[in-house]
Structure formats: structure tokens, C-alpha cells
Design an enzyme around this catalytic site. Structure first.
Site, PDB file in Angstrom:
ATOM      1  N   LYS A 173       3.726   2.746 -10.791  1.00 31.49           N
ATOM      2  CA  LYS A 173       4.374   1.561 -11.716  1.00 31.49           C
ATOM      3  C   LYS A 173       5.954   2.541 -12.190  1.00 31.49           C
ATOM      4  O   LYS A 173       5.781   3.571 -12.578  1.00 31.49           O
ATOM      5  CB  LYS A 173       3.603   1.258 -12.851  1.00 31.49           C
TER       6      LYS A 173
ATOM      7  N   HIS B  41      -1.772   1.546 -16.570  1.00 31.28           N
ATOM      8  CA  HIS B  41      -1.529   1.231 -15.331  1.00 31.28           C
ATOM      9  C   HIS B  41      -1.603   2.417 -14.098  1.00 31.28           C
ATOM     10  O   HIS B  41      -1.515   3.474 -14.367  1.00 31.28           O
ATOM     11  CB  HIS B  41      -0.065   0.590 -15.152  1.00 31.28           C
TER      12      HIS B  41
END
Ligand code: NAP
Length: 264
Positions: A158, A154
């Protein structure tokens, strides 16, 4: 018309969700929930067109009294989402939650509460249909390949690790995989975390880099072979058909549905 409110509307996912709800013919964006004073309407935030006049509230109770939403879409952060979801149910609002980071205890509590209130609540660690299929295919593959490692990747903003999708994939695999510790029984880490998170003997590795959106590989190793199942979300548009679908679907439910794979 389904009356919808959004928490986290200034965020990357939230902004996409605002546009998505505004485009649906059977939905009305009645309000947004923030925790900062960002203006009286969405347009005043400077992030949206001038005809986006939904009012902004910093308190869900006040938002409910003024605008009576039927659904609250939550795209905030792991620290706020549980309180938002519980309060929404208490007020009779059905949550559609994309925010990840619930504990098992929180999920169990919310399920009991939603059933007591006979209200739907959809918690979807991933709204992208391709990611749902990746998880389903991984569960199928795990019947034949019990040795599995998950690499989820990601963007570097995040907050939670492993990702909700990584965890959900591991949980779905656990349903069919005979529990076992993978790797050498005497393996040691010379640097802490080198083998990733251990979930029932499977390992989950979390990569965080700028430029990424949401990506996952599920690797299955067998004698002389490797099966890789991979999904990539290249932009947040990939999640939006799932968001719209959940808003409609949550109106029909009377409990917590955890994961879109239970609906499609
Ligand atoms: P983001 O850009 O940081 O957006 C979160 C927004 O929520 C920010 O504007 C933040 O404001 C705001 N916020 C924080 N606390 C709040 C509160 N109590 N009330 C109202 N707003 C609040 O993050 P994102 O990338 O959009 O992701 C949001 C969530 O969705 C994350 O949990 C992410 O993991 C999840 N996600 C889910 C999916 C899925 O398919 N289910 C896909 C992608 C992401 P400040 O920045 O000012 O604090």
C-alpha cells in the site's frame, strides 16, 4: 446497459473489478486505461480469458473518442487518480473512484467541477459494506467516548498512509467528537512516529505487513472500559458488490459523493 471503462485493470483491485463488470447484466466493459503498452485488448495482457476483448488505451481522450464510456472506475494509485478524475469529468464521464489519497483541496475542487458539469462522481475510500458500518458505528460511539485511537492494517504494498478509510473514520468521528488533544499533555516521542498521526488530537496508527488485506480497529477508552470496533476484509471480493453498486448509483448523482456511507 451502462458503458464502463476501468483504469488500473492489471492491479489487484482492477482485476477483480474487470471480472465484476463483465458479470453484470446491465454493464458493458468498453475499454481499459493503462499507462503502459500492455497489448491491444485485455486478453492480450495474458491476465484475462481470451473472450475479454475490451480495448486498452493509454490516453483517456482517445479512449473516450473511441468507446464513449459513461463511467470510469479508477483503481490506480494516489499519483494518477486526481488527474484521471478531473479529465474524466471534463470529458463527461462519471468517475467511480476506489483509489485513496485525495487532499481536502482536491476534493473541494472536484466537487465544484462535478457540480458545474452536473455529473456524478463517487469517491469511496472503502467499498466494503462492513467497513462502512464500522465507520458509522464508530461515529455513534464517539458521542459517548471522546478518547479514540485508530489502528488500520494493510498489506505492505500500500502506497499511502494513513489509509483512506482510517482518515475517513477520523473525519466522521470529528463531526461529533469535541475537539481535544488526547494522552498526557507533556508526552514526548523518544522515537519519531511512535504515537502515530495526530488528527484533531486523535491518533491513527498504520500497520503494513505481508499477508494482510485491509483491516481496521477503532478503540474507544473510558473509565475502566474499552470498546473495540473492528472490520476485516480478507479478500478483494469484499469490495466488489460496492463497486457494482457505485457504478449504478453514480448515474443518478450530480455532485461528488465522498464515502459510501452517504448512499447506504
Ligand atoms: P495495485 O495492485 O498496485 O494496482 C494498481 C494498478 O494501477 C497497477 O496495475 C498499476 O500499474 C496501475 N496504474 C498505475 N498508474 C496508472 C495509470 N496512470 N493509469 C492506469 N493504470 C495505472 O493496487 P491495488 O491494491 O489494486 O489498489 C489500487 C488502489 O485502490 C489503491 O489506491 C488502494 O489503496 C485502493 N483500494 C481501495 C479500496 C476501496 O474499497 N476503495 C480497496 C482496496 C484498495 P503498475 O503496477 O505497472 O504501476
Amino acid at each position: 446497459m451502462i458503458k464502463v471503462a476501468i483504469a488500473g485493470a492489471r492491479g489487484k483491485m482492477g482485476q477483480e473489478a474487470v471480472h465484476t463488470v463483465m458479470k453484470q447484466e446491465n454493464m458493458e466493459l468498453v475499454a481499459v486505461l493503462d499507462y503502459k503498452e500492455i497489448g491491444e485488448t485485455l486478453a492480450q495482457t495474458g491476465l484475462f480469458p481470451t473472450d475479454y476483448t475490451a480495448p486498452v488505451f493509454t490516453d483517456l481522450q482517445a479512449l473516450h473518442t473511441a468507446t464513449k464510456p459513461e463511467v470510469l472506475i479508477d483503481l490506480t494509485n494516489p499519483q494518477s487518480v486526481y488527474a484521471h478524475t478531473k479529465e474524466a469529468l471534463a470529458l463527461g464521464i462519471r468517475p467511480v473512484v476506489g483509489t485513496t489519497g485525495f487532499t481536502d483541496e482536491q476534493l473541494a475542487e472536484l466537487t465544484a467541477f462535478a457540480e458545474e458539469k452536473a455529473l456524478g462522481c463517487i469517491i469511496a475510500p472503502n467499498f466494503a459494506v462492513g467497513a462502512i458500518l464500522m465507520m458509522k458505528f464508530a461515529k455513534e460511539a464517539a458521542r459517548f467516548f471522546p478518547d479514540v485511537e485508530i489502528i488500520e492494517m494493510h498489506h505492505d504494498q500500500k502506497l499511502d498512509a494513513p489509509s483512506g478509510t482510517g482518515l475517513k473514520t477520523a473525519q466522521m468521528i470529528q463531526e461529533v467528537r469535541q475537539s481535544k488533544q488526547q494522552g498526557h499533555p507533556n508526552e514526548t516521542e523518544t522515537h519519531a512516529g511512535a504515537r502515530g498521526a495526530n488528527f484533531d488530537g486523535m491518533h491513527i496508527h498504520s500497520v503494513r505487513l505481508p499477508g494482510l488485506v485491509a483491516h481496521q480497529q477503532v478503540l474507544f477508552g473510558g473509565d475502566g472500559q474499552l470498546l473495540t470496533i473492528r472490520h476485516d476484509s480478507f479478500n478483494r471480493g469484499s469490495f466488489m458488490s460496492g463497486v457494482a453498486y457505485c457504478v449504478e448509483e453514480v448515474m443518478k448523482q450530480k455532485t461528488v459523493v465522498y464515502g459510501l456511507e452517504n448512499l447506504i
